[in-house]
Write a protein that holds these residues in place. Structure first.
Motif, PDB file in Angstrom:
ATOM      1  N   THR A   2     -22.457   5.929  22.473  1.00 31.64           N
ATOM      2  CA  THR A   2     -21.174   6.446  22.933  1.00 31.64           C
ATOM      3  C   THR A   2     -20.270   5.263  23.234  1.00 31.64           C
ATOM      4  O   THR A   2     -20.574   4.452  24.106  1.00 31.64           O
ATOM      5  CB  THR A   2     -21.349   7.307  24.195  1.00 31.64           C
ATOM      6  N   GLY A   4     -17.022   5.056  24.360  1.00 27.39           N
ATOM      7  CA  GLY A   4     -16.135   5.074  25.508  1.00 27.39           C
ATOM      8  C   GLY A   4     -14.719   5.380  25.073  1.00 27.39           C
ATOM      9  O   GLY A   4     -14.491   6.059  24.070  1.00 27.39           O
ATOM     10  N   VAL A  77     -16.556  -4.011  28.041  1.00 25.14           N
ATOM     11  CA  VAL A  77     -16.447  -2.873  28.971  1.00 25.14           C
ATOM     12  C   VAL A  77     -15.101  -2.890  29.687  1.00 25.14           C
ATOM     13  O   VAL A  77     -14.321  -1.944  29.592  1.00 25.14           O
ATOM     14  CB  VAL A  77     -17.604  -2.895  29.987  1.00 25.14           C
ATOM     15  N   TYR A  82     -15.548  -0.146  25.991  1.00 26.23           N
ATOM     16  CA  TYR A  82     -16.912   0.264  25.637  1.00 26.23           C
ATOM     17  C   TYR A  82     -17.679   0.655  26.896  1.00 26.23           C
ATOM     18  O   TYR A  82     -17.407   0.160  27.998  1.00 26.23           O
ATOM     19  CB  TYR A  82     -17.652  -0.878  24.945  1.00 26.23           C
ATOM     20  N   ILE A  83     -18.657   1.530  26.724  1.00 22.42           N
ATOM     21  CA  ILE A  83     -19.522   1.899  27.846  1.00 22.42           C
ATOM     22  C   ILE A  83     -20.589   0.839  28.078  1.00 22.42           C
ATOM     23  O   ILE A  83     -20.920   0.506  29.217  1.00 22.42           O
ATOM     24  CB  ILE A  83     -20.156   3.288  27.592  1.00 22.42           C
ATOM     25  N   GLU A  84     -21.122   0.293  26.983  1.00 22.65           N
ATOM     26  CA  GLU A  84     -22.136  -0.751  27.071  1.00 22.65           C
ATOM     27  C   GLU A  84     -21.607  -2.034  26.439  1.00 22.65           C
ATOM     28  O   GLU A  84     -21.125  -2.020  25.307  1.00 22.65           O
ATOM     29  CB  GLU A  84     -23.427  -0.320  26.355  1.00 22.65           C
TER      30      GLU A  84
END
Length: 289
Positions: A2, A4, A77, A82-84
């Motif tokens: 995922t 983001g 991030v 981004y989530i990661e």
């Protein structure tokens, strides 16, 4: 994976007006003023070339993917969305490599950001230009040992202690010529001084004479002075070529014509980041614009 939510506002043309005030994010300091100047100055330089009757010479410059590198980017991030953090580096660098562009890897806090970049280069079985932040010498030397096996160039961001998003996170320092020479002796690949944008920086590169001088104001993200990298290139490019083997520049480069303009005014390489970040996030293949 995922991804983001991308912090870019997806303007039709990236010129620094859609993300004003977005720091962390893809905006710039001074209400993105330098970001905007970076973008607009390339067109102004072409107008000046046209006024001198030289625009045809500029347009006759042959541009290949080897004239372009992706920018050294970290902070997936907080800056991109981004989530990661680790999800960004391999797709970004692979996208650039598949297009035939050179690779640049940035440094960041925490150290995992640099390690993620190293891991991506290792996975791609290639080499890259690594740009380290101006940490105290002992910590810099440790970082050199991490990147050496994968480095085509090793550089230092001389002005990144001015980056707003790095303040109060790490101990960065202004480097003297003597410190840069000591850093240079710790590896045997070409040495790059990145972030050249002030009179003080000119004094430094005149003394050190690195293999590569890289004109940059970090996409308008450092509080040094107001102005564009394009104008700095025009004013000082000819002189800077006396102190290095290659001259690189970034900041607001969006099209093949912008790359031609950079080369016309003395650059050997044009470095591009924000449009490549967006393309990678959206799963689009990079190409020479």
């Amino acid at each position: 994976m995922t991804k983001g939510n991308l912090k870019c506002q997806r303007c039709e043309i990236c010129k620094g007006y859609g993300c004003i005030g977005q720091l962390p994010g893809l905006g710039g300091v001074f209400e993105s003023h330098n970001f905007q100047l970076n973008c607009s100055a390339w067109e102004q330089l072409r107008k000046e070339a046209a006024a001198e009757g030289k625009l045809e010479n500029l347009h006759n410059i042959v541009v290949s993917p080897q004239n372009v590198r992706c920018g050294p980017v970290t902070g997936a991030v907080e800056n991109i969305g981004y989530i990661e953090e680790s999800d960004f580096y391999y797709p970004y660098l692979k996208n650039a490599m598949d297009a035939g562009f050179g690779l640049c890897v940035g440094d960041g806090c925490p150290d995992e950001k640099l390690h993620d970049g190293i891991a991506a280069v290792k996975k791609l079985e290639t080499k890259a230009a690594f740009f380290l932040k101006p940490y105290p010498q002992e910590k810099l030397e440790e970082r050199v040992t991490w990147v050496k096996p994968y480095a085509e160039f090793i550089g230092i961001d001389i002005d990144s202690f001015n980056i707003v998003t790095m303040r109060n996170l790490v101990n960065l320092e202004r480097k003297s010529a003597e410190q840069l020479e000591a850093f240079r002796r710790s590896f045997d690949v070409p040495f790059v001084i990145k972030g050249v944008f002030t009179e003080e920086d000119l004094t430094l590169v005149r003394e050190v004479k690195p293999d590569v001088i890289y004109i940059s104001n970090h996409g308008g993200r450092v509080e040094t002075r107001k102005g564009s990298t394009a104008d700095f290139l025009k004013q000082y490019g000819k002189e800077l070529k006396n102190y290095c083997k290659e001259l690189w520049v970034d900041g607001g480069i969006r099209t093949k014509e912008d790359v031609q303009t950079a080369i016309y005014y003395g650059a050997d390489k044009a470095i591009i980041a924000r449009p490549f970040i967006r393309s990678t996030f959206d799963g689009e293949q990079l190409k020479l614009l």
